[in-house]
Design an enzyme around this catalytic site. Structure first.
Site, PDB file in Angstrom:
ATOM      1  N   TYR A  52       1.728 -11.557  28.033  1.00 53.52           N
ATOM      2  CA  TYR A  52       1.129 -12.263  29.169  1.00 53.52           C
ATOM      3  C   TYR A  52       2.213 -12.633  30.188  1.00 53.52           C
ATOM      4  O   TYR A  52       2.085 -12.377  31.392  1.00 53.52           O
ATOM      5  CB  TYR A  52       0.400 -13.533  28.702  1.00 53.52           C
ATOM      6  CG  TYR A  52       0.101 -14.470  29.841  1.00 53.52           C
ATOM      7  CD1 TYR A  52      -0.889 -14.161  30.768  1.00 53.52           C
ATOM      8  CD2 TYR A  52       0.851 -15.643  30.046  1.00 53.52           C
ATOM      9  CE1 TYR A  52      -1.141 -14.995  31.853  1.00 53.52           C
ATOM     10  CE2 TYR A  52       0.611 -16.476  31.115  1.00 53.52           C
ATOM     11  CZ  TYR A  52      -0.390 -16.148  32.020  1.00 53.52           C
ATOM     12  OH  TYR A  52      -0.625 -16.979  33.103  1.00 53.52           O
ATOM     13  N   LYS A  94       3.085 -11.383  34.354  1.00 44.41           N
ATOM     14  CA  LYS A  94       3.337 -12.212  35.553  1.00 44.41           C
ATOM     15  C   LYS A  94       4.680 -11.840  36.171  1.00 44.41           C
ATOM     16  O   LYS A  94       4.804 -11.688  37.385  1.00 44.41           O
ATOM     17  CB  LYS A  94       3.332 -13.702  35.174  1.00 44.41           C
ATOM     18  CG  LYS A  94       1.971 -14.217  34.756  1.00 44.41           C
ATOM     19  CD  LYS A  94       0.969 -14.171  35.892  1.00 44.41           C
ATOM     20  CE  LYS A  94      -0.429 -14.548  35.472  1.00 44.41           C
ATOM     21  NZ  LYS A  94      -1.445 -14.258  36.470  1.00 44.41           N
ATOM     22  N   SER A 119       3.355 -18.009  37.079  1.00 47.49           N
ATOM     23  CA  SER A 119       3.409 -19.044  36.053  1.00 47.49           C
ATOM     24  C   SER A 119       4.850 -19.460  35.787  1.00 47.49           C
ATOM     25  O   SER A 119       5.777 -18.644  35.903  1.00 47.49           O
ATOM     26  CB  SER A 119       2.799 -18.474  34.767  1.00 47.49           C
ATOM     27  OG  SER A 119       3.055 -19.313  33.683  1.00 47.49           O
TER      28      SER A 119
HETATM   29  P1  NAD Z   1      -9.504 -18.475  33.952  1.00 47.41           P
HETATM   30  O1  NAD Z   1      -9.579 -17.528  32.799  1.00 47.41           O
HETATM   31  O2  NAD Z   1     -10.337 -19.688  33.917  1.00 47.41           O
HETATM   32  O3  NAD Z   1      -9.821 -17.682  35.312  1.00 47.41           O
HETATM   33  C1  NAD Z   1      -9.497 -16.328  35.481  1.00 47.41           C
HETATM   34  C2  NAD Z   1     -10.744 -15.634  35.990  1.00 47.41           C
HETATM   35  O4  NAD Z   1     -10.455 -14.244  36.193  1.00 47.41           O
HETATM   36  C3  NAD Z   1     -11.902 -15.698  35.004  1.00 47.41           C
HETATM   37  O5  NAD Z   1     -13.060 -16.162  35.668  1.00 47.41           O
HETATM   38  C4  NAD Z   1     -12.093 -14.248  34.530  1.00 47.41           C
HETATM   39  O6  NAD Z   1     -13.426 -13.955  34.244  1.00 47.41           O
HETATM   40  C5  NAD Z   1     -11.558 -13.480  35.729  1.00 47.41           C
HETATM   41  N1  NAD Z   1     -11.042 -12.138  35.400  1.00 47.41           N
HETATM   42  C6  NAD Z   1     -10.143 -11.799  34.448  1.00 47.41           C
HETATM   43  N2  NAD Z   1      -9.907 -10.476  34.496  1.00 47.41           N
HETATM   44  C7  NAD Z   1     -10.662  -9.968  35.496  1.00 47.41           C
HETATM   45  C8  NAD Z   1     -10.844  -8.676  36.037  1.00 47.41           C
HETATM   46  N3  NAD Z   1     -10.231  -7.603  35.518  1.00 47.41           N
HETATM   47  N4  NAD Z   1     -11.693  -8.519  37.068  1.00 47.41           N
HETATM   48  C9  NAD Z   1     -12.360  -9.574  37.596  1.00 47.41           C
HETATM   49  N5  NAD Z   1     -12.217 -10.827  37.131  1.00 47.41           N
HETATM   50  C10 NAD Z   1     -11.379 -11.027  36.087  1.00 47.41           C
HETATM   51  O7  NAD Z   1      -7.962 -18.855  34.157  1.00 47.41           O
HETATM   52  P2  NAD Z   1      -7.303 -19.933  35.095  1.00 47.41           P
HETATM   53  O8  NAD Z   1      -6.716 -20.977  34.238  1.00 47.41           O
HETATM   54  O9  NAD Z   1      -8.211 -20.325  36.184  1.00 47.41           O
HETATM   55  O10 NAD Z   1      -6.087 -19.073  35.666  1.00 47.41           O
HETATM   56  C11 NAD Z   1      -6.173 -18.403  36.900  1.00 47.41           C
HETATM   57  C12 NAD Z   1      -4.879 -17.624  37.112  1.00 47.41           C
HETATM   58  O11 NAD Z   1      -3.777 -18.521  37.064  1.00 47.41           O
HETATM   59  C13 NAD Z   1      -4.630 -16.565  36.033  1.00 47.41           C
HETATM   60  O12 NAD Z   1      -4.055 -15.439  36.668  1.00 47.41           O
HETATM   61  C14 NAD Z   1      -3.624 -17.234  35.132  1.00 47.41           C
HETATM   62  O13 NAD Z   1      -2.806 -16.300  34.487  1.00 47.41           O
HETATM   63  C15 NAD Z   1      -2.829 -18.079  36.111  1.00 47.41           C
HETATM   64  N6  NAD Z   1      -2.177 -19.231  35.508  1.00 47.41           N
HETATM   65  C16 NAD Z   1      -2.923 -20.112  34.780  1.00 47.41           C
HETATM   66  C17 NAD Z   1      -2.311 -21.197  34.170  1.00 47.41           C
HETATM   67  C18 NAD Z   1      -3.091 -22.162  33.321  1.00 47.41           C
HETATM   68  O14 NAD Z   1      -2.478 -22.861  32.515  1.00 47.41           O
HETATM   69  N7  NAD Z   1      -4.404 -22.264  33.469  1.00 47.41           N
HETATM   70  C19 NAD Z   1      -0.927 -21.397  34.343  1.00 47.41           C
HETATM   71  C20 NAD Z   1      -0.211 -20.484  35.095  1.00 47.41           C
HETATM   72  C21 NAD Z   1      -0.850 -19.408  35.685  1.00 47.41           C
HETATM   73  C1  WQD Z   2       1.846 -27.904  26.147  1.00 50.27           C
HETATM   74  C2  WQD Z   2       2.563 -28.727  25.080  1.00 50.27           C
HETATM   75  C3  WQD Z   2       2.761 -27.577  22.983  1.00 50.27           C
HETATM   76  C4  WQD Z   2      -1.511 -27.520  22.064  1.00 50.27           C
HETATM   77  C5  WQD Z   2       1.069 -22.420  28.391  1.00 50.27           C
HETATM   78  C6  WQD Z   2       1.499 -21.022  28.688  1.00 50.27           C
HETATM   79  C7  WQD Z   2       1.986 -20.927  30.100  1.00 50.27           C
HETATM   80  C8  WQD Z   2       0.954 -21.483  31.077  1.00 50.27           C
HETATM   81  C9  WQD Z   2       0.480 -22.822  30.682  1.00 50.27           C
HETATM   82  C10 WQD Z   2      -0.378 -19.697  31.897  1.00 50.27           C
HETATM   83  C11 WQD Z   2       3.540 -27.900  24.256  1.00 50.27           C
HETATM   84  C12 WQD Z   2       1.895 -28.810  22.834  1.00 50.27           C
HETATM   85  C13 WQD Z   2      -0.295 -27.709  22.670  1.00 50.27           C
HETATM   86  C14 WQD Z   2      -1.804 -28.208  20.858  1.00 50.27           C
HETATM   87  C15 WQD Z   2       0.339 -29.271  20.989  1.00 50.27           C
HETATM   88  N1  WQD Z   2      -0.224 -20.679  31.131  1.00 50.27           N
HETATM   89  N2  WQD Z   2       0.621 -28.581  22.149  1.00 50.27           N
HETATM   90  N3  WQD Z   2      -0.856 -29.054  20.378  1.00 50.27           N
HETATM   91  O1  WQD Z   2       2.778 -23.869  26.197  1.00 50.27           O
HETATM   92  O2  WQD Z   2       3.521 -25.297  28.157  1.00 50.27           O
HETATM   93  O3  WQD Z   2       2.171 -23.285  28.554  1.00 50.27           O
HETATM   94  O4  WQD Z   2       0.055 -22.797  29.320  1.00 50.27           O
HETATM   95  O5  WQD Z   2       0.428 -19.208  32.624  1.00 50.27           O
HETATM   96  O6  WQD Z   2       2.239 -19.584  30.343  1.00 50.27           O
HETATM   97  O7  WQD Z   2       2.535 -20.664  27.797  1.00 50.27           O
HETATM   98  O8  WQD Z   2       1.084 -25.232  27.516  1.00 50.27           O
HETATM   99  O9  WQD Z   2      -0.839 -26.633  26.944  1.00 50.27           O
HETATM  100  O10 WQD Z   2      -0.195 -24.753  25.381  1.00 50.27           O
HETATM  101  O11 WQD Z   2       1.268 -26.747  25.544  1.00 50.27           O
HETATM  102  O12 WQD Z   2       1.174 -30.040  20.518  1.00 50.27           O
HETATM  103  O13 WQD Z   2      -2.872 -28.054  20.257  1.00 50.27           O
HETATM  104  O14 WQD Z   2       1.581 -29.209  24.158  1.00 50.27           O
HETATM  105  O15 WQD Z   2       3.563 -27.383  21.860  1.00 50.27           O
HETATM  106  O16 WQD Z   2       4.623 -28.725  23.950  1.00 50.27           O
HETATM  107  P1  WQD Z   2       2.496 -24.422  27.515  1.00 50.27           P
HETATM  108  P2  WQD Z   2       0.227 -25.818  26.329  1.00 50.27           P
END
Ligand code: NAD
Ligand code: WQD
Length: 370
Positions: free
Chosen positions: A182, A186, A157
């Site tokens: 969290y 990562k 991330s």
């Molecule tokens: P998500 O929660 O929709 O998907 C994650 C999946 O992993 C879920 O289906 C959950 O049930 C499964 N899971 C969690 N723990 C588990 C375990 N111990 N065993 C088996 N399954 C398990 O999330 P997402 O948005 O699809 O994110 C996927 C990956 O990408 C995550 O690792 C997340 O940290 C990373 N990521 C997401 C974002 C984002 O903004 N969505 C940004 C950066 C990184």
């Molecule tokens: C985006 C912008 C908020 C909600 C997070 C995690 C990051 C990654 C992605 C997993 C910011 C603003 C948000 C709301 C708002 N996830 N906002 N009102 O914070 O960039 O990243 O998700 O890895 O680790 O920290 O994403 O979508 O929460 O926010 O004004 O109700 O929207 O302040 O500027 P962020 P976000």
């Protein structure tokens, strides 16, 4: 025509056999990279990646404990692709069950999405986050190694950059202090995987640092399905638009950005999914450890996203300005040039497709998969 085709095929085969580069690559398994384990494949990014993998001709095996997802997403992946796959409702921390998966299937590589991802929750439940994300990955990687599968793509991330020292952020930007458990999971897991690869160069580790994934499959059949109150901006906007929430709170309008609201690098989830298909190709050519930013390189503010959503979709999104959210930074967007140069991947979709497809998914599925 047929004769010419046959002759070309023979020529290609000869080149393949006599050219040591291709010969050795082949021995290292390049031709055999066909079965991919997708952990967390029922989730938001996982389900979209499964569609793209199946469309690209890969066989997939999914492990997901459905803690934050719904099996219906997998039915829809089948519906969209017309293809079948094995699904195990296992927890990746369960070593015995993970062994069974590797015994049942000859897995060539793993795309590892499974993890908990709610920033705020991780502050309240650090032990649960370290256990699930770190202990889970340690089990997975150990079982992979024991079965001779040494290829992994890891979901990291942009959060690992903390408050970045450079904008746009390149992969050389130093990792910053994370502000929540969290983010630390990562950052620590990146280190674990790099150390594993250093200890044994048969491993290929691709670390993908996602920026802000949004959007949904254009069909509207799969999308983001958050439990409870959404933490992220886009699902909050769509839930306001569909009438589930009264208004969006915009967290701060006094940041040093063009309109005072936070700026982020939003990336369409289908582009991100295709980034994983491109990363598999890097693994096939034995890349060692490689780190890539997965973003568009464009920074949009909260109000840019709201305005685009309203304009493209013709729906209202009432909002009011609230105080800044603790831990937020002003601006975060990347330089995605490395992924383009080395993986041949770049994002194709812009802000219009992102807001259109997010809305299409929410409108068609107001209750998500329920
Ligand atoms: P998500 O929660 O929709 O998907 C994650 C999946 O992993 C879920 O289906 C959950 O049930 C499964 N899971 C969690 N723990 C588990 C375990 N111990 N065993 C088996 N399954 C398990 O999330 P997402 O948005 O699809 O994110 C996927 C990956 O990408 C995550 O690792 C997340 O940290 C990373 N990521 C997401 C974002 C984002 O903004 N969505 C940004 C950066 C990184
Ligand atoms: C985006 C912008 C908020 C909600 C997070 C995690 C990051 C990654 C992605 C997993 C910011 C603003 C948000 C709301 C708002 N996830 N906002 N009102 O914070 O960039 O990243 O998700 O890895 O680790 O920290 O994403 O979508 O929460 O926010 O004004 O109700 O929207 O302040 O500027 P962020 P976000």
């Amino acid at each position: 025509m047929r004769i010419i085709k046959n002759q070309l095929f023979c020529l290609k085969s000869i080149i393949y056999i006599v050219n040591p580069k291709y010969f050795f690559k082949n021995l290292k398994g390049e031709k055999c990279m066909s079965k991919i384990l997708v952990t967390g494949g029922a989730g938001f990014i996982g389900s979209h990646t499964c569609v793209e993998l199946l469309n690209a001709g890969y066989d997939i095996v999914i492990v997901d404990n459905l803690y934050n997802s719904n099996e219906k997403s997998l039915d829809r992946v089948k519906e969209l692709t017309g293809k079948d796959f094995s699904f195990y409702q296992y927890d990746i921390r369960d070593k015995e069950n993970m062994r069974k998966v590797f015994e049942n299937h000859k897995i060539d590589a793993c795309i590892h999405f499974a993890g908990l991802k709610a920033v705020g929750e991780s502050v309240e439940k650090p032990l649960e986050y370290y256990d699930n994300n770190i202990a889970g990955t340690l089990v997975l990687v150990e079982v992979m190694r024991n079965h001779g599968c040494k290829n992994i793509i890891f979901s990291s991330s942009a959060t690992v950059y903390g408050d970045p020292v450079e904008i746009p952020i390149t992969e050389n930007c130093p990792k910053g202090g994370c502000t929540n458990p969290y983010g630390w999971t990562k950052s620590m897991l990146e280190q674990v995987l790099m150390d594993v690869q250093k200890s044994d160069n048969e491993w290929n580790v691709v670390i993908l640092r996602y920026f802000n994934p949004v959007g949904a499959h254009a069909s509207g059949r799969i999308g983001e399905n958050p439990n409870g109150i959404p933490n992220n901006l886009m699902p909050y906007i769509t839930q306001v638009a569909v009438g589930k929430r009264a208004e969006l709170g915009v967290f701060g309008n006094d940041y040093p950005t063009h309109d005072g609201t936070g700026v982020r690098d939003y990336i369409h989830v289908v582009d991100l999914a295709n980034g994983h298909v491109a990363a598999l190709k890097a693994i096939q050519s034995n890349c060692g450890t490689s780190i890539y930013n997965m973003g568009t390189g464009n920074g949009y503010s909260v109000l840019d996203m709201v305005n685009a959503f309203v304009k493209v979709n013709g729906v209202e999104v009432p909002y009011s300005i609230k105080p800044r959210r603790a831990g937020d930074i002003a601006t975060c967007y990347c330089n995605p040039a490395k992924a383009k140069a080395e993986l041949g991947w770049e994002a194709k979709f812009g802000i219009e497709e992102m807001v259109r497809d997010s809305w299409n998914w929410q409108r068609e599925n107001p209750e998500g998969y329920r």
